[in-house]
Write an enzyme that holds these catalytic residues in place. Structure first.
Site, PDB file in Angstrom:
ATOM      1  N   GLY A   1       9.262   3.517  -0.345  1.00  0.00           N
ATOM      2  CA  GLY A   1       9.131   3.444  -1.789  1.00  0.00           C
ATOM      3  C   GLY A   1       9.535   4.763  -2.404  1.00  0.00           C
ATOM      4  O   GLY A   1       9.586   5.801  -1.743  1.00  0.00           O
ATOM      5  N   CYS A   2       9.849   4.726  -3.700  1.00  0.00           N
ATOM      6  CA  CYS A   2      10.315   5.954  -4.357  1.00  0.00           C
ATOM      7  C   CYS A   2       9.231   7.021  -4.351  1.00  0.00           C
ATOM      8  O   CYS A   2       9.475   8.168  -3.994  1.00  0.00           O
ATOM      9  CB  CYS A   2      10.802   5.643  -5.774  1.00  0.00           C
ATOM     10  SG  CYS A   2       9.676   4.650  -6.774  1.00  0.00           S
ATOM     11  N   TYR A   3       8.019   6.632  -4.747  1.00  0.00           N
ATOM     12  CA  TYR A   3       6.940   7.633  -4.741  1.00  0.00           C
ATOM     13  C   TYR A   3       6.662   8.161  -3.334  1.00  0.00           C
ATOM     14  O   TYR A   3       6.594   9.382  -3.134  1.00  0.00           O
ATOM     15  CB  TYR A   3       5.660   7.038  -5.322  1.00  0.00           C
ATOM     16  CG  TYR A   3       5.620   6.890  -6.830  1.00  0.00           C
ATOM     17  CD1 TYR A   3       5.831   7.980  -7.666  1.00  0.00           C
ATOM     18  CD2 TYR A   3       5.312   5.672  -7.417  1.00  0.00           C
ATOM     19  CE1 TYR A   3       5.757   7.843  -9.046  1.00  0.00           C
ATOM     20  CE2 TYR A   3       5.231   5.526  -8.796  1.00  0.00           C
ATOM     21  CZ  TYR A   3       5.453   6.617  -9.608  1.00  0.00           C
ATOM     22  OH  TYR A   3       5.371   6.487 -10.966  1.00  0.00           O
TER      23      TYR A   3
END
Lengths: 353, 353, 353, 353
Positions: free
Chosen positions: D153-155
């Site tokens: 995921g981006c985070y």
């Protein structure tokens, strides 16, 4: 054409401005170019990270002052200096050096017009006569033979790409050109101005320099030249607006069709003129240009639309003011001047969203 | 004039849209008005906080569905319903109820024109003939006697305030009106559309509905009426652009002066027409209207400028599309309809920055 | 309580800054206040329109320089002067004049701490001891009797409203306060800085002044006072971030619950402390504060949430930095100082969208 | 290593989403890759211009529906499909095909945890055990041998790049990780949601999914794995905020130093771990990461700072969520999987301003 193994050695003058940074960004990916020095007088001695953190870590040289620039080490300089300064500095350079000027200093051919609009006499009128106006798609051949190229202003780039094929072909009335222009805040540069503070420009729309923007005489000059009439014969309406976005420029041309001409004729002319151009793209019929379509790229998208007033048409063109409107076109011109593939280092597709 | 101790009882239909919310915001501070019900069919039963958290805590009633609205409990309704729906609902209301419509349903007087632009026949043609076009500064007297007021579209509000005094006085050519319009995203409403996503509208500029926007025939109708010519005799160029800001609308009129007329004549006409108006402000000579000057207020700022093309002028006007362009003008009309001080609840100065 | 027919005569010092403009906006609608003069040294002689066009047309007086201000004509002054300057000017004023200071000059009680953080010795230490810290909800009684009120910084306003009830009640650990703060660009003022240019701040997020922001010692001082411990005993983590919006401030407090305490206990404490407050609103359980909920208003919205780490909680509060975080709270304090209804001129609901 | 003359044939599933478009943008410049097909079920039959106008004119194939995709014509597929859908589609693909998944479908190793957070049982648990977590800098060797890579995921990408070197080296307390995260609106995808409308997200800041974001268990899983402890032993505070910008993600880690450790120790560890990494850049001491530094690039910039609370530190990392946080890292993984130079097609410097 130069040998592919040999690199063009480039210097960037005024590297602390937005056009300087953009030239760095593009040249960093140019396989045939090496950035040899960067000047920024007030930042001399600073590493790139301190001036443009996003360009730190790429091995670029530290900033130096322009008077210490090793001119003999480079083949070409990109000038992103403030207007006025450029003339004196370029006049002092070795005459063997190719110069791609991003300022307005060599755009206006007539010294009297220059003085009227820029507030001082021209400091290098002899160089002016040598300068070639760097709108690549229109002046490609002259640019190929030029030593000094004056890159067009950002607005004139979009306006002339959109209007000149039509005025030249006599498809629209050159005496009724209404240009409603819109630009992001980078068009105003990195200098500190109240109007470009986020708190002032954000969430708002500001027309400015109504009928008094310096890009108006530049547009008029080029249209007049293409029509072989005196510059004073062409007067355009030009109203720019500051839009709350960083990059991007869009011009809406409200024009009058020549008698018997239709919007389809205009589309056909665009298709003919730009069909083989790598960076100018006529959109499908009815598709509306947006600045979002060109962000970060050297592309210009354009189209033409029917108007409700019979005999009129609406023309829309969009560019990224820092790329096709400035440093991208400069690199495009460098490619032409050095006999390289014109698209080199400019192939990157637009960044959206 | 009503007794100051007695409150106008108001209902808001379509309270979940932006114009409904804005009507709430303004009426909450109206000393002579009480908000009695709020309808929002898909949100029926929800407290205001769930629909508009910024209006939670002010004691507003919960949302109800329109078919449960207690019509007898109110003196006036504000209609912020989707186009089309409004006609049927208003037709079914008690005829004693005053109606201030924010939709487009009663703006177009000619049923054929309505059908052409809105895609269906008009569902309440008899009411249409009763409706008064609610551009307060122009139609104040008729509005004072009206039961049903059709508030103008946001663009027509700015355009007509800027152009009608000049066309009416014969100062500019009614057959050469080029209107380049710009709006923030709230103009597109709260409905979910790809084009108004932050990721799509942000950092970009998008022309839309070129020569096909429904506000064009509305503008033409009103200008034609004021000139006592058939609507078909007036055709305006109208090109709107979506700007990355939430609120605000600015129109740039590129017009042709009537023979012998000057920009000063236009300024003088504005000064004469708007000198005593509380909400329309002619800026000092040379000062450029910006949407930032009117945000959150019912004000319209305007000015006129010389053009580089002899015989032409540039007119600029700015409003907040949700206030003067919609709910603020609606409250202004309510004040007129009920004999109250016209500025009541609308005195708040603009919010800047 | 003053007679309702008599108006408070107010002067605004530093009227060309954002807090000055915001004080004008609010006081223009204050039924018991008259704006008598506006000072702005570098703009002296200019009409308001030239400095803040959105406030033109409201009959405000022209700017004057502070040394020509008619002190005897006013009952109260709002000081929005740069830090440091304020101390000298206030020290020279008639002692009968009430002063509401928006700068940081009288916020720090300990001269040594002031000097450490502001870089120079305090120029009016005697006045400092007279100053009352103007966090209305907490210090209402003292403010009512004060002559000189030091309005809190924008961040401390949000932080203290959110945290002090909890630290005072022993519900959270005062030695583990992690405050992640976010602000729009108006928090940086109208001065010209590269970081607040639209081109630089737009489309980006910038932490700044990490562990070195001047609002940290102010927060520590007030929490320490409320706990009756030396200021040096409290140290908070405080990391502010610049967000691409003009107005709005949101603080995210990452805190540790005291042994045996729950998020519900924190909510109950807020409900108890703020239940009757007109401007502080505990949101419904689970509802998340956003800056959009308070824009243009004097409101503070807050809430508290479970954390995934057992024994921790997340506290969120949002204000408009220019209203509750500055000029709105200043007007609220004026109302208290003059015995007026505390909400006067501050009832306007938030502006959204 | 593959022959340089032979091109990798790639298909993109879910090409109408932002991650799909970003994969196109990057692969268009990849010298060793050819885009063979693009699927987008609801857009099947449409040219790229209609879905993403900025990518029109580059010769990309029209959209097709996934069930007509010619799997045998490609070597690798990038999956940007909605969560859930991916598992079924990937399970049905030829087992010779390499798969780079951008969705969350194969990120969570424990089926029970997946079901808890994603609301349904895992549809391809056997494939799950084959999937390699695609955080390139950490799992480079496994990725090189993988057939199915689950891109983070981006985070988690930003969080893990910033925190894992420090937790693994025991420099910070793994049980006191407070992560305050901020993202632009593209992180929410191209789907229509009220919260991501420009009118709602603009000029505001919205925390969301407090203690309930699906990236929290992903972060916990990877930290636990690296520490060889059960995933349930690690719990992180994770509070994301929606910021009014399109691209960019910044995480602020509020951490506790292990006993005897200093901020300099953390910097030294970063320097050691990332010194030779092409995309992760430790900034000079004191320089603050901003999302503006990485826009459009595959870079991650990070740094660590002293805190005012003794024994604590602040860690900041920034990425472009669509590049390093998604499609850029996917291309990076493809390069690793096919034995190409890891930086191929990812060398473009960031776009600023």
């Amino acid at each position: 054409m130069m040998k592919s193994t040999q690199k063009i050695r480039a210097g960037i003058l005024g590297a602390s401005g937005y056009t300087g940074a953009e030239a760095m960004r593009l040249l960093l990916r140019h396989p045939n170019t090496e950035i040899c020095f960067l000047t920024a007088d007030r930042k001399a001695g600073q590493p790139v990270h301190d001036v443009y953190p996003h360009l730190g870590g790429y091995g670029l040289p530290d900033m130096i002052s322009v008077d210490t620039a090793p001119w003999d080490d480079v083949d070409v300089v990109f000038c992103g200096l403030p207007h006025g300064t450029t003339q004196e500095i370029i006049a002092s350079l070795p005459k063997t050096l190719k110069v791609i000027d991003l300022s307005a200093d060599f755009r206006i051919e007539d010294p009297a017009t220059y003085e009227e609009w820029y507030g001082h006499e021209h400091f290098a009128p002899d160089l002016q006569s040598e300068a070639v106006y760097g709108l690549t798609e229109i002046n490609r051949d002259e640019i190929g033979n030029a030593r000094l190229v004056a890159c067009p202003g950002c607005y004139p780039t979009a306006v002339l790409l959109a209007l000149m094929p039509l005025t030249s072909a006599g498809l629209i009335d050159s005496n009724d050109l209404v240009i409603d222009a819109k630009s992001g805040t980078t068009g105003a540069g990195r200098g500190l101005k109240q109007i470009t503070l986020f708190s002032e420009a954000g969430e708002g729309l500001s027309p400015y320099s109504i009928a008094s923007h310096r890009h108006a005489p530049e547009i008029e000059q080029e249209i007049a030249k293409s029509l072989r009439v005196p510059a004073a014969d062409i007067r355009v309406n030009f109203v720019p607006h500051l839009v709350p976005m960083s990059r991007g420029e869009l011009i809406t041309g409200h024009v009058r069709l020549s008698s018997g001409k239709s919007v389809d004729d205009l589309r056909a002319e665009y298709a003919s003129v730009y069909g083989d151009e790598p960076f100018v793209r006529l959109l499908p019929k009815g598709a509306v240009p947006q600045t979002q379509m060109v962000r970060g790229s050297n592309n210009c998208v354009l189209n033409v639309f029917e108007d409700r007033i019979p005999g009129r048409a609406t023309i829309i063109a969009a560019i990224d003011n820092l790329v096709k409107g400035s440093s991208g076109q400069a690199v495009q011109n460098m490619n032409v001047m050095f006999g390289l593939e014109e698209t080199t280092a400019l192939e990157q597709a637009p960044l959206f969203p």
